[in-house]
Scaffold this active site. Structure first.
Site, short mmCIF file in Angstrom:
data_model
loop_
_atom_site.label_atom_id
_atom_site.label_comp_id
_atom_site.label_asym_id
_atom_site.label_seq_id
_atom_site.Cartn_x
_atom_site.Cartn_y
_atom_site.Cartn_z
N SER A 11 1.03 -1.16 0.15
CA SER A 11 -0.04 0.11 0.13
C SER A 11 0.81 1.32 0.09
O SER A 11 2.01 1.16 -0.56
CB SER A 11 -0.88 0.01 1.20
OG SER A 11 -1.88 0.75 1.04
N HIS A 38 -3.18 -1.46 -2.97
CA HIS A 38 -4.21 -0.33 -2.77
C HIS A 38 -3.78 0.53 -3.82
O HIS A 38 -2.70 1.10 -3.95
CB HIS A 38 -4.07 0.06 -1.59
CG HIS A 38 -4.40 -0.95 -0.40
ND1 HIS A 38 -4.10 -0.68 0.99
CD2 HIS A 38 -4.91 -2.18 -0.49
CE1 HIS A 38 -4.54 -1.84 1.77
NE2 HIS A 38 -5.20 -2.81 0.84
N ASP A 131 -4.13 -4.37 6.39
CA ASP A 131 -4.51 -5.30 5.35
C ASP A 131 -3.52 -6.07 5.02
O ASP A 131 -2.09 -5.72 5.04
CB ASP A 131 -5.01 -4.63 4.27
CG ASP A 131 -5.75 -5.35 3.14
OD1 ASP A 131 -5.98 -6.56 3.42
OD2 ASP A 131 -5.78 -5.05 1.91
#
Lengths: 186, 278
Positions: A11, A38, A131
């Protein structure tokens, strides 16, 4: 080669790391590499192009039910979850975001772990939420190999730290070590 | 977040039970997302385990409609992929021959697509010329869509998409809905020419003489076998040169039936039924 696939989750702060990996991996690296990152959901193009400029391997966003090929990098499309499904094909999904994320790194890792089991390499890079932690744990559970980017090198260490918390990882590596490791696989 | 960790064996058990009790076959759904969906049904209904779910399916007949509602993947947002809707609006606008045209929205999920279409038709001034048929297996979902309901937590996303669709920062969706509590309600006058099918929708049968079918991000939940079946149904429903609109990361390229369609817009997922074919 013992392993059949590599899956990477990242991310915020992971873009440069991914670029470096893709620029320095062996040209004949034989496994498919899945990228669950992401990204902004409204920006359809640009991201893939930026990665493919540097990548020595062909890189693409898979269509739903596309067959997985070796020596190819696959980027999860914006605003879809990306699953590795039975029959060696991708399945995409618009199920609700998990951890505010679609693509969800956890969901991609879960599906890949269940498909490749102990023949999967899972890597978690820099990021600002947790995540990927549960996903990497699942890779471990199925006997796969787990790597986390060294939090001290990560631009935003939240994601690697969260993964380290729940998984007994095989390696904590800096970017250069990740590349050397992948290139040394036999 | 914790995953229920449903095994392939458990998934198969659920599929078999549904087939026995409801006579609906889920065995050709995409494996991973179907597993996710089962997980979701278990969570929403506080069932804790696959065994409890199976017990409920076998012993409570009132659970059937709840199951269809909760197994379906909620629609994501209105005007998802604004450029795709813009392209569709352009095509609809050029269709000057459209009297008694019919549009079909099969397996309409939670209505975002239906509402988007209704607004586009209204803005093009062709609402009264085009009949829209909306169907689903879940009658509970159809009832909600009929009332124009959507969750207000999506307002911001919906509006951001609409602004992109219009290419105009001062555009606002708010003239098309009202708010009651935590529920948004689309103005029902947008549906004056909509037919909400009150029959359960199946894969092998659809209405005929359809000019356009909206089937965005639904094929992704089917394996190639079921995709082929649904595309056959879609093909049979479409008039010659009728259009099929699917999601931007969906393709019919891996299906045998691809030769009976022409790709109109690869980026936006628009196909046309071939004119001369059996």
């Amino acid at each position: 080669m013992k392993h059949k696939a590599v899956i990477i989750g990242g991310s915020a702060g992971s873009f440069q790391v991914i670029l470096e990996i893709l620029a320095n991996i062996n040209k004949d690296f034989p496994l498919p590499i899945f990228l669950s990152l992401h990204r902004l959901k409204h920006i359809r193009s640009g991201f893939l192009e930026a990665l493919s400029l540097k990548s020595v391997l062909p890189i693409k966003e898979p269509f739903d039910k596309e067959l997985i090929k070796s020596k190819t990098v696959y980027l999860a499309p914006a605003n879809y979850h990306m699953y590795i499904d039975s029959g060696g094909r991708f399945s995409l999904s618009t199920e609700p975001p998990v951890n505010h994320s679609r693509p969800s790194i956890d969901l991609s890792f879960f599906s890949a772990a269940s498909k490749y089991q102990n023949k999967l390499i899972g890597i978690i890079l820099s990021g600002a939420n947790k995540d990927g932690a549960e996903g990497l744990k699942q890779v471990e559970k199925f006997g796969g190999l787990t790597i986390v980017q060294d939090p001290s090198e990560s631009q935003i260490p939240t994601m690697p730290t969260a993964a380290l918390k729940v998984t007994n990882v095989d390696h904590t590596y800096r970017t250069k070590q990740i590349i050397d490791f992948l290139n040394s696989l036999r | 977040m914790s995953f229920l960790d449903i095994s392939i064996l458990d998934t198969k058990k659920v599929i078999r039970t549904i087939n026995d009790q409801y006579n609906v076959d889920y065995s050709d759904y995409s494996a991973t997302s179907f597993k996710q969906s089962i997980d979701n049904v278990i969570k929403i209904n506080n069932l804790d385990s696959v065994d409890n779910l199976i017990y409920k399916i076998q012993n409570e007949s009132s659970f059937e409609e709840i199951f269809y509602r909760d197994i379906s993947i909620p629609g994501t947002e209105m005007f998802r992929d604004p450029a795709a809707w813009r392209e569709l609006a352009k095509i609809l606008k050029e269709k000057t021959d459209c009297t008694n045209c019919r549009i079909w929205v099969p397996f309409c999920s939670t209505g975002e697509e239906t509402y988007t279409l209704a607004i586009i038709l209204k803005e093009l001034g062709i609402s009264d010329k085009i009949k829209v048929i909306v169907s689903n297996r879940s009658l509970l979902n159809i009832q909600k869509i009929k009332k124009g309901e959507f969750p207000i937590k999506q307002l911001e996303t919906n509006n951001a998409n609409y602004i992109r669709y219009k290419n105009n920062n001062s555009s606002n969706l708010d003239k098309y809905y009202s708010i009651e509590g935590s529920t948004g309600k689309i103005n029902l006058d947008l549906f004056s020419n909509f037919e909400f099918a009150d029959y359960a929708q199946y894969i092998d049968k659809g209405p005929t003489k359809i000019s356009l079918i909206l089937f965005r991000n639904k094929l992704i939940y089917y394996n190639l076998t079921l995709q082929e079946k649904m595309l056959e149904t879609i093909f049979n429903s479409l008039s010659p040169t009728g259009l099929l609109f699917i999601g931007i990361k969906e393709t019919i390229e891996f299906n045998v039936i691809k030769d009976r369609f022409v790709l109109v817009d690869k980026d936006e997922g628009i196909y046309r039924k071939k004119l001369n074919n059996n």
